[in-house]
Design an enzyme around this catalytic site. Structure first.
Site, PDB file in Angstrom:
ATOM      1  N   HIS A 187      -3.536   4.096  -2.410  1.00 61.59           N
ATOM      2  CA  HIS A 187      -4.406   3.281  -1.713  1.00 61.59           C
ATOM      3  C   HIS A 187      -4.964   4.001  -0.678  1.00 61.59           C
ATOM      4  CE1 HIS A 187      -1.526   0.245  -3.499  1.00 61.59           C
ATOM      5  NE2 HIS A 187      -2.750  -0.171  -4.037  1.00 61.59           N
ATOM      6  N   LEU A 207       0.807  -1.266   0.032  1.00 56.23           N
ATOM      7  CA  LEU A 207       0.043   0.196   0.019  1.00 56.23           C
ATOM      8  C   LEU A 207       0.887   1.292   0.030  1.00 56.23           C
ATOM      9  CD1 LEU A 207      -2.683  -1.025   2.738  1.00 56.23           C
ATOM     10  CD2 LEU A 207      -2.795  -1.153   0.159  1.00 56.23           C
ATOM     11  N   SER A 265       2.333   4.145  -7.609  1.00 60.01           N
ATOM     12  CA  SER A 265       2.024   2.677  -7.871  1.00 60.01           C
ATOM     13  C   SER A 265       2.879   1.768  -7.083  1.00 60.01           C
ATOM     14  CB  SER A 265       2.655   2.601  -9.501  1.00 60.01           C
ATOM     15  OG  SER A 265       2.788   1.231  -9.770  1.00 60.01           O
TER      16      SER A 265
END
Ligand code: PAF
Length: 281
Positions: free
Chosen positions: A37, A33, A185
């Site tokens: 997120h 994460l 990402s």
């Protein structure tokens, strides 16, 4: 924060929460994460009574030569982050729990699954649609949260939710970027410092497209050429696709307008990165 590994347990706890009248928000993830997120968890917290997060590196969405084995896994750290954000429930099944031996049912959203990332990664969106529909059946969320960075995934899942009458509302949250523009990402962890620098060319190419579109350039061909020119400044970055499409069908368009999705995918070293922008009027 409750942590479940079993489908049955998660399904019955989520059903009970719904019976109690709680609005259930759901954030599906593959773990590792980052702020992207966490922005989804925060959006879910702001709009729902209970937030469930799944952490599952889904094998069916990886091709045979892709990074399933080396995909970053940081379960303990993920749970610490989710607890700090106030998530209520984590569902983290093993692969055999999600796909018991003999599983032979898959969800394929025809057409849209074969475009953009689907064209470069055959079978990828079949895996995504299958796992997300299974997760929707397990959690039965009122609202499910996804990031705009995965624009093609959003198109596939929106269509899937419509076609299969899932009652969940699909909520799409903005791309979260590093201060220098790199879209967040989990795969950024693969980049060497030099590749990390080279990767900035993706967001720079999109900025150029935004500037030109804001000045009235509507030709997809000219905008794509301008983006390619920016990307050419880093010759070791290999373009996979760069294109202007309708955000729902992912079909290419000749003249951009407000709401057009301009998307790029490129390999930086061996890491494939994606980024995009929705053009404004
Ligand atoms: O976006 C992702 O992380 C994954 O594709 C998802 C939606 C969790 C399905 O495995």
């Amino acid at each position: 924060m409750l942590i479940f590994k079993s489908v049955q347990e998660t399904q019955s706890v989520c059903a009970q929460l719904r019976r109690e009248g709680r609005i259930l928000g759901f954030v599906p993830t593959m773990g590792a994460l980052h702020e992207g997120h966490l922005s989804l968890v925060r959006a879910a917290k702001a709009e729902c009574d209970v937030v469930a997060v799944s952490i599952f590196v889904n094998p069916t969405q990886f091709g045979p030569n892709e990074d399933f084995a080396k995909y970053p896994r940081s379960f303990e750290q993920d749970c610490t982050l989710l607890e700090a954000e106030g998530a209520h429930l984590v569902f983290a099944p093993a692969a055999e729990e999600m796909y018991p031996a003999g599983t032979s049912t898959f969800v394929h959203v025809e057409g849209v699954s074969e475009r953009l990332d689907g064209a470069s990664r055959p079978g990828h969106f079949r895996g995504v649609a299958t796992v997300v529909s299974k997760l929707f059946h397990i959690v039965c969320p009122h609202k499910a949260y996804f990031g705009q960075k995965d624009a093609a995934q959003v198109a596939v899942l929106r269509k899937m939710a419509r076609d299969l009458n899932f009652p969940a509302q699909i909520v799409v949250c903005p791309i979260v970027r590093e201060p220098d523009g790199l879209a967040m990402s989990s795969r950024n962890r693969y980049l060497s410092p030099e590749e990390r620098r080279q990767a900035l060319v993706l967001s720079r190419s999109l900025k150029r497209v935004e500037e030109l579109a804001a000045c009235g350039e509507m030709s997809s061909r000219k905008l794509t050429a301008a983006a390619r020119e920016v990307l050419a400044a880093e010759p070791s970055v290999r373009i996979d696709y760069i294109t202007a499409v309708d955000p729902d069908t992912l079909e290419e368009i000749d003249e951009v307008s407000s709401g057009t999705l301009f998307a790029v995918a490129a390999f930086v070293g061996s890491t494939r990165l994606i980024d995009n922008t929705i053009l404004k009027a």
